[in-house]
Write a protein that holds these residues in place. Structure first.
Motif, PDB file in Angstrom:
ATOM      1  N   SER A   1      66.747 -56.193  52.793  1.00 53.30           N
ATOM      2  CA  SER A   1      66.499 -54.692  52.055  1.00 53.30           C
ATOM      3  C   SER A   1      67.567 -54.433  51.316  1.00 53.30           C
ATOM      4  N   CYS A   2      67.449 -53.733  50.267  1.00 49.86           N
ATOM      5  CA  CYS A   2      68.184 -53.014  49.429  1.00 49.86           C
ATOM      6  C   CYS A   2      67.989 -51.495  49.003  1.00 49.86           C
ATOM      7  N   SER A   3      68.841 -50.488  49.459  1.00 50.08           N
ATOM      8  CA  SER A   3      68.515 -49.349  49.328  1.00 50.08           C
ATOM      9  C   SER A   3      68.744 -48.845  47.867  1.00 50.08           C
ATOM     10  N   PHE A   4      67.966 -47.760  47.471  1.00 48.99           N
ATOM     11  CA  PHE A   4      68.297 -47.411  46.085  1.00 48.99           C
ATOM     12  C   PHE A   4      68.138 -45.894  46.221  1.00 48.99           C
ATOM     13  N   GLU A   5      68.923 -45.276  45.410  1.00 50.01           N
ATOM     14  CA  GLU A   5      68.921 -43.719  45.125  1.00 50.01           C
ATOM     15  C   GLU A   5      68.618 -43.582  43.714  1.00 50.01           C
ATOM     16  N   CYS A   6      67.637 -42.285  43.647  1.00 46.73           N
ATOM     17  CA  CYS A   6      67.422 -41.823  42.306  1.00 46.73           C
ATOM     18  C   CYS A   6      66.401 -40.442  42.604  1.00 46.73           C
ATOM     19  N   ARG A   7      66.682 -39.552  41.663  1.00 45.60           N
ATOM     20  CA  ARG A   7      66.037 -38.134  41.797  1.00 45.60           C
ATOM     21  C   ARG A   7      65.011 -38.150  41.167  1.00 45.60           C
ATOM     22  N   TRP A   8      64.596 -39.056  40.083  1.00 51.13           N
ATOM     23  CA  TRP A   8      63.471 -38.899  39.319  1.00 51.13           C
ATOM     24  C   TRP A   8      62.338 -40.122  39.332  1.00 51.13           C
ATOM     25  N   VAL A   9      61.255 -39.471  39.838  1.00 51.83           N
ATOM     26  CA  VAL A   9      60.233 -40.418  40.221  1.00 51.83           C
ATOM     27  C   VAL A   9      59.756 -41.324  39.052  1.00 51.83           C
ATOM     28  N   ASP A  10      59.672 -40.682  37.901  1.00 51.17           N
ATOM     29  CA  ASP A  10      59.302 -41.469  36.781  1.00 51.17           C
ATOM     30  C   ASP A  10      60.113 -42.621  36.475  1.00 51.17           C
ATOM     31  N   LEU A  11      61.525 -42.341  36.715  1.00 53.11           N
ATOM     32  CA  LEU A  11      62.543 -43.396  36.248  1.00 53.11           C
ATOM     33  C   LEU A  11      62.443 -44.605  37.427  1.00 53.11           C
ATOM     34  N   VAL A  12      62.150 -44.145  38.552  1.00 58.64           N
ATOM     35  CA  VAL A  12      62.140 -44.942  40.043  1.00 58.64           C
ATOM     36  C   VAL A  12      61.032 -45.875  39.619  1.00 58.64           C
ATOM     37  N   VAL A  13      59.552 -45.465  39.258  1.00 58.45           N
ATOM     38  CA  VAL A  13      58.426 -46.154  38.889  1.00 58.45           C
ATOM     39  C   VAL A  13      58.567 -47.027  37.878  1.00 58.45           C
ATOM     40  N   ARG A  14      59.185 -46.667  36.780  1.00 59.51           N
ATOM     41  CA  ARG A  14      59.506 -47.528  35.423  1.00 59.51           C
ATOM     42  C   ARG A  14      60.309 -48.899  35.885  1.00 59.51           C
ATOM     43  N   LEU A  15      61.679 -48.509  36.545  1.00 58.75           N
ATOM     44  CA  LEU A  15      62.569 -49.618  36.713  1.00 58.75           C
ATOM     45  C   LEU A  15      62.198 -50.277  38.043  1.00 58.75           C
ATOM     46  N   LEU A  16      61.335 -49.902  39.011  1.00 64.51           N
ATOM     47  CA  LEU A  16      60.882 -50.740  39.971  1.00 64.51           C
ATOM     48  C   LEU A  16      59.843 -51.823  39.379  1.00 64.51           C
ATOM     49  N   ASP A  17      58.840 -51.428  38.309  1.00 66.58           N
ATOM     50  CA  ASP A  17      58.052 -52.116  37.807  1.00 66.58           C
ATOM     51  C   ASP A  17      58.748 -53.142  36.980  1.00 66.58           C
ATOM     52  N   ALA A  18      59.771 -52.902  36.349  1.00 67.19           N
ATOM     53  CA  ALA A  18      60.392 -53.908  35.581  1.00 67.19           C
ATOM     54  C   ALA A  18      61.046 -55.075  36.430  1.00 67.19           C
ATOM     55  N   VAL A  19      61.751 -54.532  37.607  1.00 73.79           N
ATOM     56  CA  VAL A  19      62.012 -55.441  38.494  1.00 73.79           C
ATOM     57  C   VAL A  19      61.167 -56.386  39.085  1.00 73.79           C
ATOM     58  N   ALA A  20      60.013 -55.880  39.407  1.00 72.66           N
ATOM     59  CA  ALA A  20      58.867 -56.566  39.898  1.00 72.66           C
ATOM     60  C   ALA A  20      58.211 -57.928  39.076  1.00 72.66           C
ATOM     61  N   GLN A  21      58.255 -57.519  37.891  1.00 67.23           N
ATOM     62  CA  GLN A  21      57.638 -58.185  36.746  1.00 67.23           C
ATOM     63  C   GLN A  21      58.198 -59.869  36.730  1.00 67.23           C
ATOM     64  N   GLY A  22      59.272 -60.131  37.136  1.00 72.14           N
ATOM     65  CA  GLY A  22      59.905 -61.251  36.896  1.00 72.14           C
ATOM     66  C   GLY A  22      60.411 -61.962  38.246  1.00 72.14           C
TER      67      GLY A  22
ATOM     68  N   LYS B   1      54.773 -52.707  41.481  1.00 72.13           N
ATOM     69  CA  LYS B   1      54.042 -52.683  40.167  1.00 72.13           C
ATOM     70  C   LYS B   1      52.860 -51.636  39.871  1.00 72.13           C
ATOM     71  N   ARG B   2      52.688 -50.990  41.394  1.00 68.51           N
ATOM     72  CA  ARG B   2      51.599 -50.021  41.142  1.00 68.51           C
ATOM     73  C   ARG B   2      52.102 -48.749  42.117  1.00 68.51           C
ATOM     74  N   VAL B   3      53.407 -48.264  42.022  1.00 71.28           N
ATOM     75  CA  VAL B   3      53.606 -47.167  42.631  1.00 71.28           C
ATOM     76  C   VAL B   3      53.123 -45.997  42.026  1.00 71.28           C
ATOM     77  N   ASP B   4      52.502 -44.969  42.778  1.00 73.44           N
ATOM     78  CA  ASP B   4      51.817 -43.811  42.340  1.00 73.44           C
ATOM     79  C   ASP B   4      52.890 -42.763  42.300  1.00 73.44           C
ATOM     80  N   SER B   5      53.500 -42.373  41.090  1.00 74.45           N
ATOM     81  CA  SER B   5      54.509 -41.070  40.897  1.00 74.45           C
ATOM     82  C   SER B   5      54.004 -39.941  41.662  1.00 74.45           C
ATOM     83  N   GLN B   6      52.775 -39.810  41.798  1.00 76.27           N
ATOM     84  CA  GLN B   6      52.289 -38.531  42.321  1.00 76.27           C
ATOM     85  C   GLN B   6      52.326 -38.464  43.970  1.00 76.27           C
ATOM     86  N   LYS B   7      52.462 -39.588  44.366  1.00 77.92           N
ATOM     87  CA  LYS B   7      52.355 -39.602  46.098  1.00 77.92           C
ATOM     88  C   LYS B   7      53.565 -40.327  46.447  1.00 77.92           C
TER      89      LYS B   7
END
Length: 131
Positions: free
Chosen positions: A83-104, A122-128
């Motif tokens: 496990s790696c922990s992450f910190e971020c306050r902005w859901v849209d940024l988290v969703v975008r970066l996690l998707d980029a990490v997952a792609q490759g 690749k399918r994190v729901d920013s509303q949930k």
């Protein structure tokens, strides 16, 4: 505010680090298991990933209870993940970066949110998602 990125691959932090550095992130390295990668986006918002989890907080990733975000997510054996922990306050940024990490990624990775919900990155729901 944050969560964890988990994988059965013990070296997956190197992939996370590589993707984020390619996107402009900076890194800092301590001893084994103490590296940090931090990306500042175009608006000055930060996304920080720590290699491992803080000492004494391992239970957050291993003990559960855990719940799949949807029927397509198969929760791995959480006693065997790295496990790696992450910190971020902005859901849209988290969703975008996690998707980029997952792609490759060479092996499956999952995201565990603050409520123990396990997501396909690749399918994190920013509303949930709960950070």
């Amino acid at each position: 505010m944050g969560g964890s990125i988990v994988s059965l691959d013990g070296d997956f932090f190197r992939h996370v680090e590589s993707v984020l550095v390619e996107m402009g992130a900076a890194t800092a390295s301590g001893g084994p298991g103490e590296s940090v990668v931090q990306l500042t986006d175009e608006s000055g918002r930060l996304f920080t990933v720590f290699e491992g989890v803080p000492a004494g907080a391992e239970w957050e990733v291993t003990d559960g209870p855990f719940e799949a975000a949807d029927d397509d997510v198969r929760v791995p054996d959480m006693t065997k993940v790295f496990s790696c922990s992450f910190e971020c306050r902005w859901v849209d940024l988290v969703v975008r970066l996690l998707d980029a990490v997952a792609q490759g990624a060479d092996s499956p990775i999952w995201v565990v949110d603050g409520n123990g919900v396990v997501w396909d990155p690749k399918r994190v729901d920013s509303q949930k998602i709960v950070l």
